[in-house]
Structure formats: C-alpha cells, structure tokens
Write a protein that holds these residues in place. Structure first.
Motif, mmCIF file in Angstrom:
data_model
loop_
_atom_site.group_PDB
_atom_site.id
_atom_site.type_symbol
_atom_site.label_atom_id
_atom_site.label_comp_id
_atom_site.label_asym_id
_atom_site.label_seq_id
_atom_site.Cartn_x
_atom_site.Cartn_y
_atom_site.Cartn_z
ATOM 1 N N ASP A 10 0.989 49.097 -7.219
ATOM 2 C CA ASP A 10 0.849 47.682 -7.556
ATOM 3 C C ASP A 10 -0.635 47.350 -7.494
ATOM 4 O O ASP A 10 -1.482 48.236 -7.330
ATOM 5 N N ASP A 11 -0.954 46.084 -7.621
ATOM 6 C CA ASP A 11 -2.367 45.710 -7.654
ATOM 7 C C ASP A 11 -3.107 46.128 -6.385
ATOM 8 O O ASP A 11 -4.287 46.503 -6.442
ATOM 9 N N SER A 12 -2.428 46.092 -5.239
ATOM 10 C CA SER A 12 -3.098 46.423 -3.985
ATOM 11 C C SER A 12 -3.273 47.922 -3.778
ATOM 12 O O SER A 12 -4.133 48.350 -3.000
ATOM 13 N N ARG A 36 -0.899 48.376 -16.893
ATOM 14 C CA ARG A 36 -0.297 47.578 -15.832
ATOM 15 C C ARG A 36 -0.216 48.430 -14.572
ATOM 16 O O ARG A 36 0.153 49.606 -14.622
ATOM 17 N N ALA A 37 -0.568 47.839 -13.443
ATOM 18 C CA ALA A 37 -0.540 48.599 -12.188
ATOM 19 C C ALA A 37 0.844 49.165 -11.894
ATOM 20 O O ALA A 37 0.988 50.301 -11.442
ATOM 21 N N ASP A 38 1.892 48.392 -12.203
ATOM 22 C CA ASP A 38 3.249 48.836 -11.888
ATOM 23 C C ASP A 38 3.802 49.840 -12.883
ATOM 24 O O ASP A 38 4.924 50.324 -12.725
#
Length: 302
Positions: A10-12, A36-38
């Motif tokens: 995810d973004d983190s 996209r991070a995901d």
C-alpha cells in the motif's frame, strides 16, 4: 527452506518494492509508468524480498490489464510462481521488457531464463517476442509520402468491419491467437475494445483512403496511462504490397507530435519484418525487447 510470505503493498509500504537488485533495468524501462501501490506485490523470505510483480492499467480500472514488471531472485522460481498464482486478479498476460541484445550477454540471458521459468511455473506460456520502439523529436518527423488521405470516422461499426478484414490475414501473434479462438470477429472486437480502453480521445482515430476513395487502412494515435503511443497500424489485405503501413505510421507520428508528444512508444512482433522495417525508416529506434507470455487467466484467482 524457511516460510515464504507473500504480501500486497500500500502507500505506506510501497518502498519495499525497490529492495531487490534490478539486472534487467526494469526501473529505467518503467520510469514513466505509474503504478497503483495496491497493484504491486512482493514475496519475502527471511526478511529478504525474493520476488516482486507489478500489475498495470488505468488507475480507475477495477482490475489491472497486464503484469509488466516481474523479478525473481536466483533459486526462487517457485516463490515467483507463488506470487503470481496467489494474486487476486485474473490477468491473462505477462510482459518481460528486456534490454536489447540480452541473448548475447550471459548474465542477462540467465536473468531472463530465471524469470521465464517462474512465469511458466505459474501457468504462463510464451506467446511472442516483440521489438519496442521510442520516437523522440530529435529524430525528426518522418516524411509523408502523400499517397493517402486521412480522416476521422465516428462510426465504430466502420472500424470493426475494417478490423475484421485486416485480421483475416495478419502477422500479429495476438490477433492470430484471437482468430484461432473465435475468428476475425473476435480479433476485431478485442482490438476495438483496446482502442476504447485508451484514455486518449475517440476523435483521434483515422481511416486512410487512396485518392480514388478506396480504403487502405487505419491508424490509431493514442495515449496509454504511460504516455503517447502508436495504438494500431493496419492495412486491409487488398491494399498490401504498396508499403502503405509506412504512410500510416508517418501520419500517426505527425498527429501525435502535433498533440505535443515528447516521445511516442510503439511495438511490433519480431517476426513482422515489413513493419519493423517501416519503424526503422520512420526514425523509431529499438529501445527494448519484449517477451509476451499468456495464461488464459490460469495464473490468477488466488
């Protein structure tokens, strides 16, 4: 061997994607790609990332279109396969974009063979090898022969009919595969679906005609999520043998340059020698090579 942990990002945690060596220079290849991070996943063993994959598409798409970044550490083919098998998306296609000349460099060849073995273990089979091109303004605009007249056409049915004719006899491996599955109708519809998937305007699509009004072919200037590209070049069977594919490519290049393109990406199958020659003549250098793998959605649904 210790337990393998497959995790989505995810973004983190997106930075964890960059913790592997990059022998095939995927980072440079995808410097314009936005993920996209995901849609990125990694496989970790003993705290070390041993496989990674990134799925690509438009940010607003409900599912990604293709896997176009796939890395595997030495000896971790099964980890790479597990990373793909357990993904939640039904993604038919996997692309390996490779440095030109990789076959003659033992180090690069070994890295490609490793990733190809992992892809096969996940259910992907090689479909075709392709040349990737990148035109930039410093190459100069290709000369326009002036033999054809280009115009937009708002009716999708016209394009669909022309695509049927084009794909009734084609050198393109993706189209030939679709024809084998469902005839020219399926190949044409799949191509049209891709045209509509592009985020660029529908009004850009062009039909080419001879001075006496006979249809010669079509070209699709486009933008994909990574930037401007030659979306499609196709000549109808009865007009082949005149080199019209070059005319289409030249006009497509001029059109996109007129839209302010700072580069134009393109690709063709290695076995499509006429089209490869036209790209060379039009000032498109080969910047990478690609192996496309196909799995009929067998690798997804984890």
């Amino acid at each position: 061997m210790t337990t393998l942990v497959v995790r989505a990002l995810d973004d983190s945690s997106a930075h964890l994607f960059d913790t592997m060596p990059d022998p095939l220079a995927f980072r440079d290849k995808h410097r314009h790609t936005r993920y996209r991070a995901d849609w990125r996943r990694i496989a970790v063993r003993d705290g070390r990332t041993v496989a990674r994959a990134a799925w690509w598409g438009k940010p607003e798409d409900p599912e990604p279109l293709v896997i176009n970044w796939f890395d595997v550490a030495e000896g971790e083919e099964e980890a790479g396969a597990e990373l793909l098998r357990t993904a939640p998306w039904q993604t038919d296609e996997l692309e390996l974009d490779l440095p030109s000349g990789w076959r003659t460099d033992p180090r690069l060849r070994a890295a490609v063979d490793l990733r190809a073995a992992a892809a096969r273990a996940a259910g992907y089979a090689p479909l075709v090898e392709r040349f990737l091109y990148r035109w930039t303004p410093d190459r100069g605009l290709p000369a326009r022969p002036g033999r054809l007249r280009f115009a937009p056409e708002p009716d999708d049915a016209v394009f669909l009919g022309l695509l049927r004719r084009i794909h009734s006899a084609t050198l393109d491996a993706h189209a030939r595969r679709a024809v084998e599955q469902g005839g020219p109708d399926l190949a044409a519809q799949q191509e049209l679906d891709v045209f509509h998937w592009f985020p660029s305007p529908r009004a850009w699509w062009r039909i080419a005609r001879t001075p006496d009004g006979e249809t010669a072919g079509i070209h699709i200037p486009a933008r994909n999520p990574s930037g401007p590209c030659v979306g499609f070049i196709g000549v109808v069977p009865e007009q082949r043998g005149h080199g019209y594919a070059y005319d289409l490519l030249a006009d497509c290049t001029h059109f996109l340059a007129g839209q302010g393109a700072e580069f134009i990406a393109a690709a063709t199958d290695r076995s499509n020698f006429p089209m490869a020659a036209h790209f060379t003549t039009a000032g498109y250098p080969v910047v990478r090579e690609r192996i496309n793998f196909w799995a009929d959605a067998a690798a997804g649904a984890g």
